[in-house]
Design an enzyme around this catalytic site. Structure first.
Site, mmCIF file in Angstrom:
data_model
loop_
_atom_site.group_PDB
_atom_site.id
_atom_site.type_symbol
_atom_site.label_atom_id
_atom_site.label_comp_id
_atom_site.label_asym_id
_atom_site.label_seq_id
_atom_site.Cartn_x
_atom_site.Cartn_y
_atom_site.Cartn_z
ATOM 1 N N SER A 120 0.867 -1.204 -0.023
ATOM 2 C CA SER A 120 -0.097 0.012 -0.066
ATOM 3 C C SER A 120 0.914 1.147 0.040
ATOM 4 O O SER A 120 0.407 2.368 -0.336
ATOM 5 C CB SER A 120 -0.802 0.077 1.377
ATOM 6 O OG SER A 120 -1.451 -1.081 1.561
ATOM 7 N N HIS A 141 -2.423 -3.703 -6.612
ATOM 8 C CA HIS A 141 -2.812 -3.136 -5.361
ATOM 9 C C HIS A 141 -4.480 -3.463 -5.161
ATOM 10 O O HIS A 141 -5.214 -2.793 -5.596
ATOM 11 C CB HIS A 141 -2.350 -1.819 -4.939
ATOM 12 C CG HIS A 141 -3.090 -1.085 -3.684
ATOM 13 N ND1 HIS A 141 -3.589 0.119 -3.235
ATOM 14 C CD2 HIS A 141 -2.869 -1.752 -2.344
ATOM 15 C CE1 HIS A 141 -3.657 0.171 -2.119
ATOM 16 N NE2 HIS A 141 -3.142 -0.815 -1.516
ATOM 17 N N GLU A 153 -5.559 -1.256 -7.893
ATOM 18 C CA GLU A 153 -4.774 -0.432 -8.702
ATOM 19 C C GLU A 153 -3.497 -1.132 -9.308
ATOM 20 O O GLU A 153 -3.088 -1.958 -8.697
ATOM 21 C CB GLU A 153 -4.215 0.722 -7.604
ATOM 22 C CG GLU A 153 -5.245 1.594 -7.188
ATOM 23 C CD GLU A 153 -4.784 2.434 -6.145
ATOM 24 O OE1 GLU A 153 -5.325 3.505 -5.950
ATOM 25 O OE2 GLU A 153 -3.991 2.307 -5.270
ATOM 26 N N ASN A 191 -5.133 6.110 -1.725
ATOM 27 C CA ASN A 191 -4.819 6.549 -0.607
ATOM 28 C C ASN A 191 -4.000 8.050 -0.489
ATOM 29 O O ASN A 191 -3.727 8.630 0.705
ATOM 30 C CB ASN A 191 -3.688 5.706 0.138
ATOM 31 C CG ASN A 191 -4.199 4.814 0.342
ATOM 32 O OD1 ASN A 191 -5.287 4.679 1.110
ATOM 33 N ND2 ASN A 191 -3.597 3.115 0.739
HETATM 34 P P1 NAI Z 1 -1.609 -9.359 7.668
HETATM 35 O O1 NAI Z 1 -0.498 -8.785 8.677
HETATM 36 O O2 NAI Z 1 -2.728 -9.628 7.974
HETATM 37 O O3 NAI Z 1 -0.886 -10.692 6.889
HETATM 38 C C1 NAI Z 1 0.537 -10.729 6.586
HETATM 39 C C2 NAI Z 1 1.038 -12.317 6.575
HETATM 40 O O4 NAI Z 1 2.359 -12.182 5.833
HETATM 41 C C3 NAI Z 1 1.041 -12.792 7.983
HETATM 42 O O5 NAI Z 1 0.190 -13.932 8.058
HETATM 43 C C4 NAI Z 1 2.489 -13.243 7.984
HETATM 44 O O6 NAI Z 1 2.915 -14.367 8.791
HETATM 45 C C5 NAI Z 1 2.952 -13.355 6.561
HETATM 46 N N1 NAI Z 1 4.319 -12.940 6.537
HETATM 47 C C6 NAI Z 1 5.066 -12.030 7.119
HETATM 48 N N2 NAI Z 1 6.346 -12.117 6.458
HETATM 49 C C7 NAI Z 1 6.536 -13.193 5.709
HETATM 50 C C8 NAI Z 1 7.291 -13.777 4.938
HETATM 51 N N3 NAI Z 1 8.650 -13.302 4.745
HETATM 52 N N4 NAI Z 1 7.217 -14.628 4.115
HETATM 53 C C9 NAI Z 1 5.889 -15.157 3.914
HETATM 54 N N5 NAI Z 1 4.973 -14.759 4.877
HETATM 55 C C10 NAI Z 1 5.138 -13.890 5.509
HETATM 56 O O7 NAI Z 1 -1.358 -8.261 6.517
HETATM 57 P P2 NAI Z 1 -2.284 -7.579 5.521
HETATM 58 O O8 NAI Z 1 -3.252 -6.669 5.965
HETATM 59 O O9 NAI Z 1 -2.896 -8.704 4.655
HETATM 60 O O10 NAI Z 1 -1.253 -6.993 4.513
HETATM 61 C C11 NAI Z 1 -0.385 -7.503 3.544
HETATM 62 C C12 NAI Z 1 0.118 -6.539 2.584
HETATM 63 O O11 NAI Z 1 -0.872 -5.956 2.051
HETATM 64 C C13 NAI Z 1 0.933 -5.541 3.185
HETATM 65 O O12 NAI Z 1 1.992 -5.137 2.169
HETATM 66 C C14 NAI Z 1 -0.114 -4.176 3.194
HETATM 67 O O13 NAI Z 1 0.561 -3.127 3.181
HETATM 68 C C15 NAI Z 1 -0.943 -4.634 1.878
HETATM 69 N N6 NAI Z 1 -2.356 -4.140 2.052
HETATM 70 C C16 NAI Z 1 -3.125 -4.018 2.871
HETATM 71 C C17 NAI Z 1 -4.304 -3.519 3.095
HETATM 72 C C18 NAI Z 1 -5.220 -3.691 4.163
HETATM 73 O O14 NAI Z 1 -6.063 -3.065 4.314
HETATM 74 N N7 NAI Z 1 -4.918 -4.513 5.203
HETATM 75 C C19 NAI Z 1 -4.901 -3.163 1.857
HETATM 76 C C20 NAI Z 1 -4.163 -3.247 0.753
HETATM 77 C C21 NAI Z 1 -2.905 -3.715 0.590
#
Ligand code: NAI
Length: 385
Positions: A120, A141, A153, A191
């Site tokens: 993001s 995205h 996006e 954003n």
């Molecule tokens: P989250 O914290 O819910 O999930 C992240 C997952 O990645 C966790 O299950 C973790 O165990 C895993 N993880 C961490 N490091 C890792 C690695 N090196 N290898 C494999 N798995 C790994 O995070 P979320 O909210 O799903 O966000 C993920 C990405 O998406 C981030 O880059 C965030 O900026 C982006 N994003 C998030 C949004 C939101 O509203 N939460 C919206 C759009 C994008």
């Protein structure tokens, strides 16, 4: 270019799980990996109950449910990604960890496998630089929750092969998403343009012009927005929304237009994060029947101040070629449910009206935050001539 039939998803948190669901629903084979295998397994369990509910509501057939689940495989080793056509990363928002992942991935996947990030806030160009073959790298995205939010996006890095943009748009269209193309700049489209929705509302509150409820009601009743800014920040979480604001502000080299608010910082520090903690700007146990405490004229004034700041941001994004007018309009309507496209809203109000409103604010505050976009000035001059 190879067909996109096998999708690798890395990270099985809220975004990765949602993306896996979207891809499998579209009939793609999905390989899902998380460094914590339990996270991937629990994502699959959750998906299974979501699909059961959809079957109950007759939104999908039982066969479709079984197809979707059978298309997703949880793996505990990145080597399983060797036959993927596209890998989408949705892991923790940390540039070094993401770069390391892409560096490792490149030695596993095929030469022509596309590598994508769901970041993001990080620079897609910087992430692409971690790959030897950076022309195959792109930002894709999704919005949260990915299966429900239509907007995606697409962000080419400086190094991205231009044909990859077209192919990615085709793929996302075939997944029944609404893709838009954004330049690789902080906050991409949504954003970036949405910042004043929160920032100006907070500023209006800090100046003592109205309380949270009155501002929310003004934006909803006069503007037709589904949620007011404070309700929305409480829904997103003040910690998350503050972090995005702070990161966009820093990435813009501290442009005052994106300055974060102490009110929000303190709400985050106090642990008043919003709905998830039972208290944010509102106390969800005791504030449920609050009423607006301002007059209709005051509500109109507040709404117009927030609106003109949003229009300014949207027009300035067009001026700076962040995206096309069509994509800017779509992004705000499909990514954050705005009732109208902001540029058409500006046209409806009159860009001469927008210029005058912004100049009035600038004349009061003498802050760069209220500078009017050169494109608004140009369009206002055309109206006046
Ligand atoms: P989250 O914290 O819910 O999930 C992240 C997952 O990645 C966790 O299950 C973790 O165990 C895993 N993880 C961490 N490091 C890792 C690695 N090196 N290898 C494999 N798995 C790994 O995070 P979320 O909210 O799903 O966000 C993920 C990405 O998406 C981030 O880059 C965030 O900026 C982006 N994003 C998030 C949004 C939101 O509203 N939460 C919206 C759009 C994008």
């Amino acid at each position: 270019m190879r067909k996109t039939e096998h999708i690798g998803v890395i990270g099985a948190g809220s975004m990765g799980a949602g993306i896996a669901q979207v891809a499998a629903t579209a009939g793609c084979k999905v390989t899902l990996f998380d460094q914590q295998k339990s996270a991937a397994i629990s994502a699959l369990d959750k998906l299974s109950s979501i699909l059961d509910r959809l079957v109950k509501k007759e939104r999908i057939s039982n066969d479709k449910r079984n197809d979707i689940l059978s298309l997703i495989t949880v793996v505990d080793d990145l080597n399983q990604f060797h036959s993927a056509d596209l890998v989408i990363e949705a892991i923790v928002e940390d540039i070094d960890i993401k770069k390391k992942l892409f560096f490792n991935l490149e030695s596993i996947v095929a030469e022509d496998c596309v590598l994508a990030t769901n970041t993001s806030s990080l620079s897609v160009t910087d992430l692409a630089s971690s790959c030897e073959k950076s022309s195959r790298f792109i930002g894709i995205h999704f919005f949260n929750p990915a299966p429900l939010m239509p907007l995606v996006e697409v962000i080419p890095a400086l190094q991205t092969d231009s044909s990859l943009v077209e192919n990615t748009l085709d793929l996302l269209n075939s997944w029944e998403k609404i893709p838009v193309v954004a330049k690789d700049t902080p906050g991409f489209i949504v954003n970036r343009i949405a910042r004043p929705f929160y920032g100006e509302a907070l500023r209006i509150y800090e100046e003592g012009l109205a309380d949270f409820k009155s501002i929310d009601e003004a934006i909803k009743t006069i503007g037709g927005f589904k949620m007011g800014p404070f309700e929305l920040m409480d829904f997103i979480g003040n910690d998350v929304n503050y972090a995005v604001t702070a990161s966009v502000f820093k990435a813009f080299y501290y442009d005052p237009r994106y300055k974060p608010s102490f009110t929000q910082k303190q709400h985050a520090e106090a642990g008043w994060l919003g709905r998830k903690t039972g208290r944010g700007y509102y106390n969800y146990e005791s504030d449920l029947d609050l009423k607006s405490s301002i007059s209709n004229d005051q509500s109109v004034e507040i709404f117009e101040r927030v609106l003109v700041m949003l229009i300014n941001e949207a027009v300035d994004a067009l001026f700076l070629k962040i995206a096309s007018e069509k994509d800017i309009e779509l992004a705000m309507m499909k990514g954050v449910n705005y009732p109208k496209g902001l540029i058409s809203w500006g046209r409806e109000k009159g860009f001469d009206w927008c210029e005058q409103k912004l100049d009035e604010l600038y004349n009061i505050y003498h802050e760069d935050r209220y500078r009017c976009s050169p494109l608004i000035r140009k369009w206002a001059a055309e109206i006046k001539s």
